[in-house]
Design a protein around this motif. Structure first.
Motif, PDB file in Angstrom:
ATOM      1  N   LEU A  32       0.716  -1.145  -0.065  1.00  0.00           N
ATOM      2  CA  LEU A  32       0.127  -0.128   0.174  1.00  0.00           C
ATOM      3  C   LEU A  32       0.661   1.466   0.061  1.00  0.00           C
ATOM      4  O   LEU A  32       0.433   2.291  -0.831  1.00  0.00           O
ATOM      5  CB  LEU A  32      -1.068   0.068   1.080  1.00  0.00           C
ATOM      6  CG  LEU A  32      -2.170  -0.924   0.964  1.00  0.00           C
ATOM      7  CD1 LEU A  32      -3.064  -1.070   2.219  1.00  0.00           C
ATOM      8  CD2 LEU A  32      -2.636  -0.932  -0.367  1.00  0.00           C
ATOM      9  N   THR A  33       2.090   1.323   0.586  1.00  0.00           N
ATOM     10  CA  THR A  33       2.768   2.700   0.649  1.00  0.00           C
ATOM     11  C   THR A  33       3.455   2.589  -0.642  1.00  0.00           C
ATOM     12  O   THR A  33       3.901   3.969  -1.019  1.00  0.00           O
ATOM     13  CB  THR A  33       3.848   2.443   1.719  1.00  0.00           C
ATOM     14  OG1 THR A  33       4.564   1.231   1.904  1.00  0.00           O
ATOM     15  CG2 THR A  33       3.230   2.584   2.966  1.00  0.00           C
ATOM     16  N   GLY A  34       3.523   1.326  -1.611  1.00  0.00           N
ATOM     17  CA  GLY A  34       4.172   1.591  -2.691  1.00  0.00           C
ATOM     18  C   GLY A  34       3.132   1.972  -3.832  1.00  0.00           C
ATOM     19  O   GLY A  34       3.657   2.043  -5.084  1.00  0.00           O
ATOM     20  N   ARG A  35       1.722   1.735  -3.533  1.00  0.00           N
ATOM     21  CA  ARG A  35       0.814   1.763  -4.485  1.00  0.00           C
ATOM     22  C   ARG A  35       0.820   3.216  -5.392  1.00  0.00           C
ATOM     23  O   ARG A  35       0.715   4.234  -4.481  1.00  0.00           O
ATOM     24  CB  ARG A  35      -0.282   1.480  -4.099  1.00  0.00           C
ATOM     25  CG  ARG A  35      -1.535   1.754  -5.262  1.00  0.00           C
ATOM     26  CD  ARG A  35      -2.832   0.942  -4.862  1.00  0.00           C
ATOM     27  NE  ARG A  35      -3.582   1.368  -3.568  1.00  0.00           N
ATOM     28  CZ  ARG A  35      -4.405   0.822  -2.855  1.00  0.00           C
ATOM     29  NH1 ARG A  35      -4.924  -0.342  -3.486  1.00  0.00           N
ATOM     30  NH2 ARG A  35      -4.937   0.889  -1.684  1.00  0.00           N
ATOM     31  N   ARG A  36       0.570   3.364  -6.618  1.00  0.00           N
ATOM     32  CA  ARG A  36       0.305   4.491  -7.385  1.00  0.00           C
ATOM     33  C   ARG A  36      -1.027   4.270  -8.096  1.00  0.00           C
ATOM     34  O   ARG A  36      -1.002   3.321  -8.772  1.00  0.00           O
ATOM     35  CB  ARG A  36       1.524   5.046  -8.073  1.00  0.00           C
ATOM     36  CG  ARG A  36       2.818   5.375  -7.207  1.00  0.00           C
ATOM     37  CD  ARG A  36       2.531   6.550  -6.311  1.00  0.00           C
ATOM     38  NE  ARG A  36       3.760   6.776  -5.466  1.00  0.00           N
ATOM     39  CZ  ARG A  36       4.075   6.333  -4.369  1.00  0.00           C
ATOM     40  NH1 ARG A  36       3.172   5.451  -3.523  1.00  0.00           N
ATOM     41  NH2 ARG A  36       5.065   6.647  -3.557  1.00  0.00           N
ATOM     42  N   SER A  37      -1.961   5.299  -8.225  1.00  0.00           N
ATOM     43  CA  SER A  37      -2.971   5.063  -9.086  1.00  0.00           C
ATOM     44  C   SER A  37      -3.101   6.194  -9.989  1.00  0.00           C
ATOM     45  O   SER A  37      -2.807   7.171  -9.822  1.00  0.00           O
ATOM     46  CB  SER A  37      -4.361   5.071  -8.203  1.00  0.00           C
ATOM     47  OG  SER A  37      -4.017   4.108  -6.947  1.00  0.00           O
ATOM     48  N   CYS A  38      -3.872   5.736 -11.168  1.00  0.00           N
ATOM     49  CA  CYS A  38      -4.102   6.893 -12.105  1.00  0.00           C
ATOM     50  C   CYS A  38      -5.529   7.458 -11.815  1.00  0.00           C
ATOM     51  O   CYS A  38      -6.631   6.695 -11.702  1.00  0.00           O
ATOM     52  CB  CYS A  38      -4.185   6.368 -13.446  1.00  0.00           C
ATOM     53  SG  CYS A  38      -4.387   7.580 -14.671  1.00  0.00           S
ATOM     54  N   PRO A  39      -5.492   8.731 -11.747  1.00  0.00           N
ATOM     55  CA  PRO A  39      -6.825   9.418 -11.232  1.00  0.00           C
ATOM     56  C   PRO A  39      -7.747   9.563 -12.571  1.00  0.00           C
ATOM     57  O   PRO A  39      -8.930   9.662 -12.453  1.00  0.00           O
ATOM     58  CB  PRO A  39      -6.502  10.725 -10.824  1.00  0.00           C
ATOM     59  CG  PRO A  39      -5.006  11.098 -11.448  1.00  0.00           C
ATOM     60  CD  PRO A  39      -4.331   9.555 -11.608  1.00  0.00           C
ATOM     61  N   ALA A  40      -7.327   9.465 -13.722  1.00  0.00           N
ATOM     62  CA  ALA A  40      -8.103   9.531 -14.839  1.00  0.00           C
ATOM     63  C   ALA A  40      -8.525   8.374 -15.548  1.00  0.00           C
ATOM     64  O   ALA A  40      -9.886   8.195 -15.423  1.00  0.00           O
ATOM     65  CB  ALA A  40      -7.117   9.870 -15.986  1.00  0.00           C
ATOM     66  N   CYS A  62       1.146   7.282 -16.239  1.00  0.00           N
ATOM     67  CA  CYS A  62       0.393   6.302 -16.329  1.00  0.00           C
ATOM     68  C   CYS A  62       0.503   5.743 -17.900  1.00  0.00           C
ATOM     69  O   CYS A  62       0.490   6.410 -18.767  1.00  0.00           O
ATOM     70  CB  CYS A  62      -1.373   6.654 -16.263  1.00  0.00           C
ATOM     71  SG  CYS A  62      -2.395   5.181 -16.758  1.00  0.00           S
ATOM     72  N   ASP A  63       0.890   4.240 -18.026  1.00  0.00           N
ATOM     73  CA  ASP A  63       0.922   3.535 -19.283  1.00  0.00           C
ATOM     74  C   ASP A  63      -0.234   3.894 -20.070  1.00  0.00           C
ATOM     75  O   ASP A  63       0.182   4.161 -21.314  1.00  0.00           O
ATOM     76  CB  ASP A  63       1.385   2.379 -19.166  1.00  0.00           C
ATOM     77  CG  ASP A  63       2.648   1.801 -18.210  1.00  0.00           C
ATOM     78  OD1 ASP A  63       3.627   2.703 -18.177  1.00  0.00           O
ATOM     79  OD2 ASP A  63       2.857   0.755 -17.987  1.00  0.00           O
ATOM     80  N   ALA A  64      -1.304   3.815 -19.774  1.00  0.00           N
ATOM     81  CA  ALA A  64      -2.452   3.812 -20.399  1.00  0.00           C
ATOM     82  C   ALA A  64      -2.951   4.979 -21.178  1.00  0.00           C
ATOM     83  O   ALA A  64      -3.309   5.302 -22.144  1.00  0.00           O
ATOM     84  CB  ALA A  64      -3.845   3.068 -19.923  1.00  0.00           C
ATOM     85  N   CYS A  65      -3.000   6.003 -19.974  1.00  0.00           N
ATOM     86  CA  CYS A  65      -3.581   7.299 -20.525  1.00  0.00           C
ATOM     87  C   CYS A  65      -2.800   8.610 -20.495  1.00  0.00           C
ATOM     88  O   CYS A  65      -3.010   9.954 -20.283  1.00  0.00           O
ATOM     89  CB  CYS A  65      -4.815   7.453 -19.893  1.00  0.00           C
ATOM     90  SG  CYS A  65      -4.529   7.762 -18.347  1.00  0.00           S
ATOM     91  N   ARG A  66      -1.507   8.266 -19.820  1.00  0.00           N
ATOM     92  CA  ARG A  66      -0.215   9.256 -19.787  1.00  0.00           C
ATOM     93  C   ARG A  66      -0.635  10.396 -18.522  1.00  0.00           C
ATOM     94  O   ARG A  66      -0.021  11.402 -18.594  1.00  0.00           O
ATOM     95  CB  ARG A  66      -0.067  10.184 -21.091  1.00  0.00           C
ATOM     96  CG  ARG A  66      -0.088   9.348 -22.266  1.00  0.00           C
ATOM     97  CD  ARG A  66       1.017   8.044 -22.391  1.00  0.00           C
ATOM     98  NE  ARG A  66       2.280   8.409 -22.286  1.00  0.00           N
ATOM     99  CZ  ARG A  66       3.213   7.782 -21.605  1.00  0.00           C
ATOM    100  NH1 ARG A  66       2.959   6.254 -21.510  1.00  0.00           N
ATOM    101  NH2 ARG A  66       4.472   8.131 -21.626  1.00  0.00           N
ATOM    102  N   ALA A  67      -1.676  10.059 -17.658  1.00  0.00           N
ATOM    103  CA  ALA A  67      -2.045  11.141 -16.570  1.00  0.00           C
ATOM    104  C   ALA A  67      -0.945  10.921 -15.663  1.00  0.00           C
ATOM    105  O   ALA A  67      -0.270   9.741 -15.472  1.00  0.00           O
ATOM    106  CB  ALA A  67      -3.498  10.796 -15.999  1.00  0.00           C
ATOM    107  N   THR A  68      -0.576  11.830 -14.450  1.00  0.00           N
ATOM    108  CA  THR A  68       0.167  11.972 -13.866  1.00  0.00           C
ATOM    109  C   THR A  68      -0.201  10.837 -12.406  1.00  0.00           C
ATOM    110  O   THR A  68      -1.583  10.925 -12.039  1.00  0.00           O
ATOM    111  CB  THR A  68       0.800  13.038 -12.940  1.00  0.00           C
ATOM    112  OG1 THR A  68       1.031  13.894 -14.155  1.00  0.00           O
ATOM    113  CG2 THR A  68       1.565  13.224 -11.954  1.00  0.00           C
ATOM    114  N   LEU A  69       0.527   9.943 -11.978  1.00  0.00           N
ATOM    115  CA  LEU A  69      -0.144   8.881 -10.873  1.00  0.00           C
ATOM    116  C   LEU A  69       0.037   9.694  -9.571  1.00  0.00           C
ATOM    117  O   LEU A  69       0.842  10.508  -9.273  1.00  0.00           O
ATOM    118  CB  LEU A  69       0.808   7.793 -10.774  1.00  0.00           C
ATOM    119  CG  LEU A  69       0.886   6.971 -12.339  1.00  0.00           C
ATOM    120  CD1 LEU A  69       1.858   5.801 -12.158  1.00  0.00           C
ATOM    121  CD2 LEU A  69      -0.404   6.512 -12.631  1.00  0.00           C
TER     122      LEU A  69
END
Ligand code: AP5
Length: 222
Positions: free
Chosen positions: A129-137, A155-162
């Motif tokens: 959990l401390t290493g998780r990063r999520s894409c807000p988009a 983000c690999d998929a949509c290039r948004a900032t994680l």
């Protein structure tokens, strides 16, 4: 024989990999991935009435009240074709929620067919959990060590900032674990008594865990 909808619950502590595996299970078995955490975060982002009520509970690592989550789930279930089964990720989390889910599925002539319990130790959960990063988009989930994006922080998929989830801070994770033990672990006995709990070691890599789940799912009769 006509296949009926298959309804699967993914159960386990925060960070056990429920979201990661629910997406894979849903894709492999043609189910709708239904994550109450994702639905609530979407409400928070859109600043809806529900989102405004849920936000404080989520940031403290507490459960959002059953009635609020139940209404949201019912709306979501009724807005999709009844023939499509679900991979429930993060629901139910209390015995009251388990009863509500039984009732909602019964109205659709369905039931919880199998409960996949991902078993993972606390120290591994904290690492995850401390290493998780999520894409807000687009909602894609990464890990800085075990599942990094191709370009750091993007983000690999949509290039948004994680981003890091507000509730992935160390002290909130510890509270989420406490809440899980108090409110959610009773569900293990409930589903074990019904005979549909399947315990899977969730501590190895995501591919290996998925192979175990696929094997279990392959044995579930429709
Ligand atoms: P929710 O979003 O459901 O959080 P959670 O249950 O605590 O689960 P997480 O999303 O943190 O973890 P996960 O098991 O899905 O793991 P993931 O696959 O992401 O809920 C958040 C909040 O919303 C709750 O605290 C509550 O306030 C509220 N809420 C939601 N549902 C509710 C309900 N029903 N009732 C009331 N309130 C509710 O993986 C984690 C990390 O590990 C990722 O970085 C991933 O890449 C990595 N990883 C995954 N698998 C592996 C692996 N096998 N090996 C190594 N790394 C891995």
């Amino acid at each position: 024989m006509v296949n009926r909808a298959l309804d699967v619950v993914l159960l386990g502590p925060p960070g056990a990999g429920k979201g990661t595996q629910a997406k894979r299970v849903a894709a492999a078995f043609e189910l709708l991935h239904l994550s109450t955490g994702d639905l609530l975060r979407d409400e928070v982002t859109r600043r809806t009435g529900l989102g405004e009520q849920a936000k404080a509970f989520m940031n403290r690592g507490e459960l959002v009240p059953d009635t609020l989550v139940g209404k949201m789930l019912a709306t979501r279930l009724h807005s999709q074709p009844a023939a499509l089964g679900c991979a429930f990720d993060g629901y139910p989390r209390t015995t009251a929620q388990a009863q509500l889910l039984d009732g909602l599925l019964a109205e659709l002539n369905r039931r919880v067919d199998v409960v996949l319990y991902l078993r993972v130790e606390d120290d591994e959960i904290l690492r995850r959990l401390t290493g998780r990063r999520s894409c807000p988009a687009c909602g894609a989930v990464y890990h800085t060590v075990t599942q990094p994006p191709m370009v750091g922080g993007v983000c690999d998929a949509c290039r948004a900032t994680l981003v890091q989830r507000d509730d992935d801070r160390d002290e909130v994770v510890r509270e989420r674990l406490r809440v899980y033990r108090e409110h959610t672990t009773p569900l293990l006995a409930l589903y074990r008594d019904r005979g549909n709990l399947r315990e899977v070691d969730g501590s190895s890599g995501a591919d290996e865990v998925f192979e175990r789940l696929r094997e279990v799912m392959g044995r579930v009769r429709r």
